[in-house]
Design an enzyme around this catalytic site. Structure first.
Site, PDB file in Angstrom:
ATOM      1  N   HIS A 306       1.746   5.019  -5.315  1.00 38.11           N
ATOM      2  CA  HIS A 306       3.151   4.642  -5.199  1.00 38.11           C
ATOM      3  C   HIS A 306       3.859   5.604  -4.256  1.00 38.11           C
ATOM      4  O   HIS A 306       3.544   6.788  -4.233  1.00 38.11           O
ATOM      5  CB  HIS A 306       3.834   4.694  -6.581  1.00 38.11           C
ATOM      6  CG  HIS A 306       5.098   3.916  -6.610  1.00 38.11           C
ATOM      7  ND1 HIS A 306       6.297   4.439  -6.195  1.00 38.11           N
ATOM      8  CD2 HIS A 306       5.345   2.643  -6.980  1.00 38.11           C
ATOM      9  CE1 HIS A 306       7.221   3.513  -6.317  1.00 38.11           C
ATOM     10  NE2 HIS A 306       6.671   2.417  -6.783  1.00 38.11           N
ATOM     11  N   ASP A 363       1.955  -2.760 -11.247  1.00 35.35           N
ATOM     12  CA  ASP A 363       1.129  -3.961 -11.082  1.00 35.35           C
ATOM     13  C   ASP A 363      -0.237  -3.859 -11.744  1.00 35.35           C
ATOM     14  O   ASP A 363      -0.953  -4.851 -11.818  1.00 35.35           O
ATOM     15  CB  ASP A 363       0.935  -4.250  -9.574  1.00 35.35           C
ATOM     16  CG  ASP A 363       2.256  -4.598  -8.911  1.00 35.35           C
ATOM     17  OD1 ASP A 363       2.982  -5.405  -9.485  1.00 35.35           O
ATOM     18  OD2 ASP A 363       2.539  -4.052  -7.838  1.00 35.35           O
TER      19      ASP A 363
HETATM   20  N1  ACO Z   1      -6.419   3.210  -3.045  1.00 35.79           N
HETATM   21  C1  ACO Z   1      -7.030   4.097  -2.240  1.00 35.79           C
HETATM   22  N2  ACO Z   1      -6.367   4.999  -1.485  1.00 35.79           N
HETATM   23  C2  ACO Z   1      -5.027   4.985  -1.560  1.00 35.79           C
HETATM   24  C3  ACO Z   1      -4.323   4.089  -2.379  1.00 35.79           C
HETATM   25  C4  ACO Z   1      -5.074   3.179  -3.141  1.00 35.79           C
HETATM   26  N3  ACO Z   1      -4.469   2.309  -3.936  1.00 35.79           N
HETATM   27  N4  ACO Z   1      -2.991   4.303  -2.239  1.00 35.79           N
HETATM   28  C5  ACO Z   1      -2.871   5.295  -1.368  1.00 35.79           C
HETATM   29  N5  ACO Z   1      -4.095   5.734  -0.953  1.00 35.79           N
HETATM   30  C6  ACO Z   1      -4.376   6.864  -0.060  1.00 35.79           C
HETATM   31  C7  ACO Z   1      -4.110   6.518   1.398  1.00 35.79           C
HETATM   32  O1  ACO Z   1      -5.271   6.007   2.028  1.00 35.79           O
HETATM   33  C8  ACO Z   1      -3.680   7.849   1.938  1.00 35.79           C
HETATM   34  O2  ACO Z   1      -4.830   8.649   2.116  1.00 35.79           O
HETATM   35  P1  ACO Z   1      -4.888   9.747   3.311  1.00 35.79           P
HETATM   36  O3  ACO Z   1      -3.815  10.740   3.011  1.00 35.79           O
HETATM   37  O4  ACO Z   1      -6.268  10.294   3.261  1.00 35.79           O
HETATM   38  O5  ACO Z   1      -4.619   8.970   4.592  1.00 35.79           O
HETATM   39  C9  ACO Z   1      -2.896   8.484   0.786  1.00 35.79           C
HETATM   40  O6  ACO Z   1      -3.449   7.900  -0.391  1.00 35.79           O
HETATM   41  C10 ACO Z   1      -1.399   8.210   0.845  1.00 35.79           C
HETATM   42  O7  ACO Z   1      -1.236   6.802   0.937  1.00 35.79           O
HETATM   43  P2  ACO Z   1      -0.106   6.078   1.795  1.00 35.79           P
HETATM   44  O8  ACO Z   1      -0.562   4.708   2.134  1.00 35.79           O
HETATM   45  O9  ACO Z   1       0.304   6.973   2.923  1.00 35.79           O
HETATM   46  O10 ACO Z   1       1.056   6.056   0.718  1.00 35.79           O
HETATM   47  P3  ACO Z   1       2.333   5.149   0.770  1.00 35.79           P
HETATM   48  O11 ACO Z   1       3.367   5.837  -0.007  1.00 35.79           O
HETATM   49  O12 ACO Z   1       2.657   4.802   2.189  1.00 35.79           O
HETATM   50  O13 ACO Z   1       1.857   3.784   0.072  1.00 35.79           O
HETATM   51  C11 ACO Z   1       1.345   2.178  -1.573  1.00 35.79           C
HETATM   52  C12 ACO Z   1       2.143   3.442  -1.219  1.00 35.79           C
HETATM   53  C13 ACO Z   1       1.624   1.094  -0.498  1.00 35.79           C
HETATM   54  C14 ACO Z   1       1.814   1.655  -2.909  1.00 35.79           C
HETATM   55  C15 ACO Z   1      -0.163   2.509  -1.606  1.00 35.79           C
HETATM   56  O14 ACO Z   1      -0.414   3.475  -2.617  1.00 35.79           O
HETATM   57  C16 ACO Z   1      -1.043   1.278  -1.829  1.00 35.79           C
HETATM   58  O15 ACO Z   1      -1.382   0.591  -0.868  1.00 35.79           O
HETATM   59  N6  ACO Z   1      -1.390   0.943  -3.101  1.00 35.79           N
HETATM   60  C17 ACO Z   1      -2.153  -0.247  -3.406  1.00 35.79           C
HETATM   61  C18 ACO Z   1      -1.255  -1.472  -3.383  1.00 35.79           C
HETATM   62  C19 ACO Z   1      -0.333  -1.511  -4.570  1.00 35.79           C
HETATM   63  O16 ACO Z   1      -0.740  -1.323  -5.715  1.00 35.79           O
HETATM   64  N7  ACO Z   1       0.943  -1.810  -4.288  1.00 35.79           N
HETATM   65  C20 ACO Z   1       1.981  -1.931  -5.328  1.00 35.79           C
HETATM   66  C21 ACO Z   1       2.916  -0.766  -5.274  1.00 35.79           C
HETATM   67  S1  ACO Z   1       4.126  -0.835  -6.531  1.00 35.79           S
HETATM   68  C22 ACO Z   1       5.165  -2.039  -5.993  1.00 35.79           C
HETATM   69  O17 ACO Z   1       5.451  -2.192  -4.870  1.00 35.79           O
HETATM   70  C23 ACO Z   1       5.693  -2.901  -6.966  1.00 35.79           C
END
Ligand code: ACO
Length: 429
Positions: A306, A363
């Protein structure tokens, strides 16, 4: 003495005001940055950008706290009432008994759609994604309510909010019935919000759906836990569209589109697909976690991570526990719940997830509860939208009331061609 931040650039110093919120969060006010220094800020994805001041929802992502108008979300669990929470979010305090009854009555009264609206559904293909239908139909609603395009007073917002919150439920149920090739079931004014929705979804002309208290409470709670989450992607979209002074319907229809994406509200569908894949034996939980860690594979552990929470999302905590309690109450067993618990355990012990502070989000468990209630997977994100609508309305109305109602228009750092000239087509190679 008021606090200031000092920026040193080109051997000059610039003082910038610090804005402090009621829970101690601080921001540097850069309103005059470009005018004074010629600089802009670059913050892709807006992780460090406060787009507004807001008194609606407080999140402490480090501590895993979520409060609506100051009230911790855990307080709503004992007697979950989505309509009450909707009123709280929009108008800033809990309604009195009379205010609540009036609003609930308005919701019952306005559940009907104009018959011409109903005909719209017939022109969508059966396989149309329900989020596309929802967004289109919310926009279409604005054609039937031109009197609600200009909202200047709390009383007029209440009228518009009651119509939208009531009708989104009818639109969602009609979209589902259409996808199933079933006749629409008209709303029943004798039923309150959640039972009426389930009636429109699941009653048949020959058999009425009976909503148990367990199901009613579970769905009320799901909707409450989705009701607002400050400046997330869809809410920021609603504010962005609203900042051009577009009407409430247009702004919320745009919010639905933003919510649809798999990184936002669409993640609840992806979580279920992921769990079903594991259940089907195509991949083990451990293999899935390994896959999610590989950047080149394009897979993520859905329902994890998140932007704001760097600790447990309190909604996921509640939903995980409630899923475990609800299934036996409904006399159901869902193997996906055990798979989800197993995945969570593996991920939370994995250094990759620990280092990045990735925890289950809202979720991760919501789909298991929705499934237990009988909501089909295609409708999961629609359920999120129904829940989030009061938050969008509250944020849109707060924006309208603020003194600083500027059109949202970020800048950019241009990286394209420098000046070049048009070449006639005959001279191009
Ligand atoms: N699985 C694996 N790796 C992940 C995940 C995940 N679910 N989420 C983040 N990471 C990793 C990224 O690859 C990144 O790694 P790095 O630093 O080595 O490059 C690091 O964690 C940070 O991730 P970002 O994408 O930069 O974080 P951001 O804050 O931009 O994204 C998000 C947040 C979109 C929710 C992300 O965690 C994700 O894609 N999660 C899965 C989708 C999801 O569950 N979305 C619902 C969110 S809640 C909502 O909107 C209601």
């Amino acid at each position: 003495m008021s606090k200031k931040a000092i920026l040193t650039f080109d051997e000059k110093q610039y003082e910038m005001r610090i804005v402090e919120g009621s829970e101690g969060e601080r921001a540097i006010d850069i309103t005059e940055l470009r005018a004074k220094t010629g600089l802009i800020t670059l913050d892709q994805g807006y992780g460090n950008t406060g787009s507004c001041e807001s008194a609606i929802t407080f999140i402490d992502g480090e501590e895993g706290i979520l409060r609506y108008r100051g009230i911790p979300i855990e307080d709503f669990e004992t007697t979950p009432n989505f309509v009450e929470v909707a009123w709280l979010l929009i108008f800033g305090r809990l309604p009195t008994q009379k205010e609540y009854e009036t609003f609930a009555d308005e919701l019952s009264e306005h559940a009907y759609l104009d018959e011409n609206m109903r005909l719209h559904f017939e022109s969508f293909p059966r396989t149309a994604p329900p989020m596309a239908i929802l967004s289109a139909m919310i926009n279409a609603l604005s054609c039937f309510h031109p009197e609600l395009h200009e909202l200047e007073t709390a009383a007029s917002v209440e009228v518009a909010a009651a119509r939208l919150i009531s009708k989104i439920r009818t639109l969602a149920a009609y979209a589902y019935r259409h996808s199933q090739g079933q006749p629409v079931i008209y709303p029943d004014p004798a039923l309150r919000y959640v039972p009426n929705f389930l009636h429109m979804m699941f009653s048949q002309p020959y058999k009425r759906y009976a909503c148990s208290e367990t199901v009613r409470n579970a769905l009320n709670l799901i909707l409450i836990l989705h009701a607002d989450h400050e400046q997330n992607c869809s809410t920021s979209t609603v504010r962005m569209v609203g900042s051009s002074q577009a009407n409430l319907f247009a702004s919320c229809a745009a919010g639905v589109c933003a919510l649809w994406g798999p990184l936002h509200g669409g993640a609840n569908v992806e979580v279920l697909r992921m769990l079903a894949q594991i259940h089907g034996g195509q991949i083990t939980p451990k293999e899935y976690v390994e896959l999610a860690k590989k950047k080149d594979k394009g897979a993520r552990l859905m329902g994890f991570g998140h932007r704001v929470y760097k600790n447990f999302d309190p909604r996921a905590k509640m939903l995980g526990r409630i899923a475990g309690e609800l299934l036996p109450q409904l006399g159901r067993h869902d193997p996906l719940l055990e798979i989800a618990r197993g995945l969570e355990e593996i991920a939370l012990e994995d250094p990759y997830f620990i280092e990045r502070k990735l925890y289950p989000n809202v979720d991760f468990y919501s789909g298991i509860i929705l499934r237990a209630i009988g909501i089909p997977i295609d409708m999961f994100t629609v359920m999120f939208a129904i829940g989030r609508l009061p938050g969008w309305i509250a944020q849109w109305w707060e924006q309208r009331q603020t003194q600083v109602n500027k059109i949202a228009r970020p800048r950019q750092i241009y990286t394209g061609n420098t000046k070049s000239h048009y070449i006639p087509i005959t001279e191009r190679r």
